[in-house]
Enzyme design. Structure first.
Site, short mmCIF file in Angstrom:
data_model
loop_
_atom_site.label_atom_id
_atom_site.label_comp_id
_atom_site.label_asym_id
_atom_site.label_seq_id
_atom_site.Cartn_x
_atom_site.Cartn_y
_atom_site.Cartn_z
N ASP A 107 -2.55 -7.56 2.63
CA ASP A 107 -2.63 -6.24 3.25
C ASP A 107 -4.08 -5.82 3.42
O ASP A 107 -4.84 -5.75 2.45
CB ASP A 107 -1.89 -5.24 2.34
CG ASP A 107 -1.74 -3.86 2.96
OD1 ASP A 107 -2.29 -3.62 4.06
OD2 ASP A 107 -1.07 -3.02 2.34
N GLU A 166 -0.81 -7.71 6.94
CA GLU A 166 -0.33 -6.33 7.08
C GLU A 166 -1.45 -5.37 7.49
O GLU A 166 -2.55 -5.42 6.94
CB GLU A 166 0.28 -5.88 5.76
CG GLU A 166 0.87 -4.48 5.77
CD GLU A 166 1.67 -4.20 4.52
OE1 GLU A 166 1.72 -3.02 4.11
OE2 GLU A 166 2.23 -5.15 3.93
N GLU A 223 3.73 1.24 8.79
CA GLU A 223 3.70 2.19 7.66
C GLU A 223 3.19 3.55 8.11
O GLU A 223 3.59 4.58 7.56
CB GLU A 223 2.81 1.60 6.57
CG GLU A 223 2.55 2.51 5.39
CD GLU A 223 1.59 1.90 4.38
OE1 GLU A 223 1.02 2.66 3.60
OE2 GLU A 223 1.42 0.67 4.37
N HIS A 264 8.08 0.16 3.78
CA HIS A 264 6.95 0.36 2.88
C HIS A 264 7.41 1.07 1.61
O HIS A 264 8.19 2.01 1.65
CB HIS A 264 5.89 1.21 3.59
CG HIS A 264 4.86 1.79 2.69
ND1 HIS A 264 4.89 3.10 2.26
CD2 HIS A 264 3.77 1.24 2.10
CE1 HIS A 264 3.87 3.34 1.47
NE2 HIS A 264 3.16 2.23 1.36
N GLU A 277 10.06 -3.76 -0.55
CA GLU A 277 8.83 -3.71 -1.35
C GLU A 277 9.14 -3.07 -2.70
O GLU A 277 10.03 -2.22 -2.81
CB GLU A 277 7.76 -2.91 -0.61
CG GLU A 277 6.39 -2.93 -1.26
CD GLU A 277 5.29 -2.37 -0.38
OE1 GLU A 277 4.11 -2.66 -0.65
OE2 GLU A 277 5.61 -1.66 0.60
#
Length: 390
Positions: free
Chosen positions: A214, A240, A266, A316, A336
């Site tokens: 990420d 990400e 997100e 998310h 997640e």
């Protein structure tokens, strides 16, 4: 059934916090190279709790974690008057009323976060009224358990990073995600530090574990293009939020490289925002958060749209509002999971505010079918560690 009250509380953490290490996680402010703690704007040590009461005595619980004080004001001033006296089973009508009534200043960002918190509370209330878990109202179970990935592994000394990754593997996780610590202002040397992070985790867990990484909006298109070939040998399941969410063309360009799958969403909002991402072929994975995207009312629509495009939805942050969406969607292969840790970034606070969040066993969670609604309660005793603003 009628809505009789909408109660909002901002709870601000007053307990112990753990300061993040240098190069903890990239973010959009890094590129400004400010002489301050760049991660500061993205740590939030407060939360918003929304409770929607009905004339049956049942109360639905919703929540939001972004800009809680401002979100509270928006709900109190603009959304509460719309809701009072209404039937919560008219959830689609209420969502459209809130959305269209606030369109001049809402649509995305805080306006949609406020609507999301209210909408989650309404669905929790509907589940309690029908004595069914929310996922049952959304179509029922599509899987017995929800596989989850351990989402932490912030930038830290490599030895510590390897130990943390090994710990998750030993606990039965079959997937995990790390964060990058360096961005464009750190140059080529920073790129090598990022590669070291990925290499360390991959060597610790092997190639039979899915590994994701990420950038949290902290890179530019040019930087991401240079990083992707360096990361390709480590077989990431996805990269990400490599660029800021408004750069949809940048997302599409990176996806078109077809070297590492690209994930995002997100920080996107509503069905319309995700229609654009899908039409532009900008993402390989969608990662909305139900308490931002427009609540459960929007999340289920986006999930259906994404299924038609064969783009998986992996929300998310975990949490119950997302788990119920995942459970009811065949197009959501996993979720997640934020491990329970001391308060650091702030996204751990839900563990301190609510009772009922499930804990994984061997890398999967189960939802209790006997619990109506979302299956959460507010931990009023734990709120003594917070300053509470009504």
């Amino acid at each position: 059934m009628k809505i009789t009250n909408v109660r909002t509380r901002v709870v601000e953490w007053r307990g112990r916090t753990v300061p993040p290490q240098p190069h903890f996680c990239t973010n959009p402010v890094d590129i400004l190279d400010l002489p301050i703690d760049a991660m500061g704007p993205f740590r939030f040590h407060s939360w918003l709790i929304v409770e929607i009461a009905s004339d049956t005595g049942l109360v639905g619980i919703g929540e939001a974690a972004l800009a809680p004080r401002v979100t509270k004001q928006l709900i109190d001033l603009y959304l509460k008057p719309i809701l009072l006296g209404q039937n919560p089973f008219d959830s689609e009508y209420l969502w459209q009323h809130m959305y269209r009534r606030t369109m001049a200043f809402g649509r995305k960002g805080i306006g949609m976060v406020a609507i999301s918190a209210v909408d989650i509370a309404i669905w929790d209330l509907l589940g309690k009224a029908t004595k069914q878990p929310v996922f049952r109202l959304l179509g029922g179970k599509t899987k017995e358990k929800i596989p989850v990935y351990a989402s932490r592994l912030y930038s830290q000394p490599l030895e510590d990073l390897a130990k943390e990754a090994q710990q998750y593997k030993d606990q039965g996780y079959r997937a995990m995600k790390l964060r990058f610590g360096w961005g464009p202002v750190d140059g080529a040397a920073g790129m090598q530090r990022n590669v070291e992070l990925v290499r360390t985790v991959r060597e610790a867990v092997g190639y039979e574990i899915d590994l994701m990484a990420d950038a949290y909006m902290g890179w530019t298109l040019d930087y991401a293009r240079r990083m992707i070939p360096l990361l390709e040998p480590y077989q990431l399941r996805w990269l990400e939020e490599p660029v800021i969410p408004d750069d949809i063309a940048g997302y599409a360009a990176l996806k078109a490289m077809n070297r590492i799958p690209i994930a995002g969403g997100e920080h996107e909002f509503t069905l319309y925002g995700f229609r654009e991402l899908l039409d532009q072929k900008a993402v390989d994975y969608i990662q909305f958060d139900t308490n931002r995207v427009g609540g459960i009312t929007q999340a289920r629509k986006i999930s259906a749209l994404a299924e038609a495009y064969e783009v998986p939805v992996i929300p998310h942050a975990g949490q119950m509002h997302n788990y119920h969406i995942v459970m009811a969607s065949l197009n959501s292969p996993m979720a997640e999971f934020f491990p329970i840790v001391d308060v650091e970034v702030g996204n751990e606070l839900f563990w301190y505010i609510f009772k009922g969040e499930p804990v994984p066993r061997n890398g999967s969670i189960e939802l209790d079918e006997s619990l109506p609604g979302l299956g959460l309660e507010i931990n009023e005793e734990a709120l003594k560690q917070f300053e509470v603003i009504e």
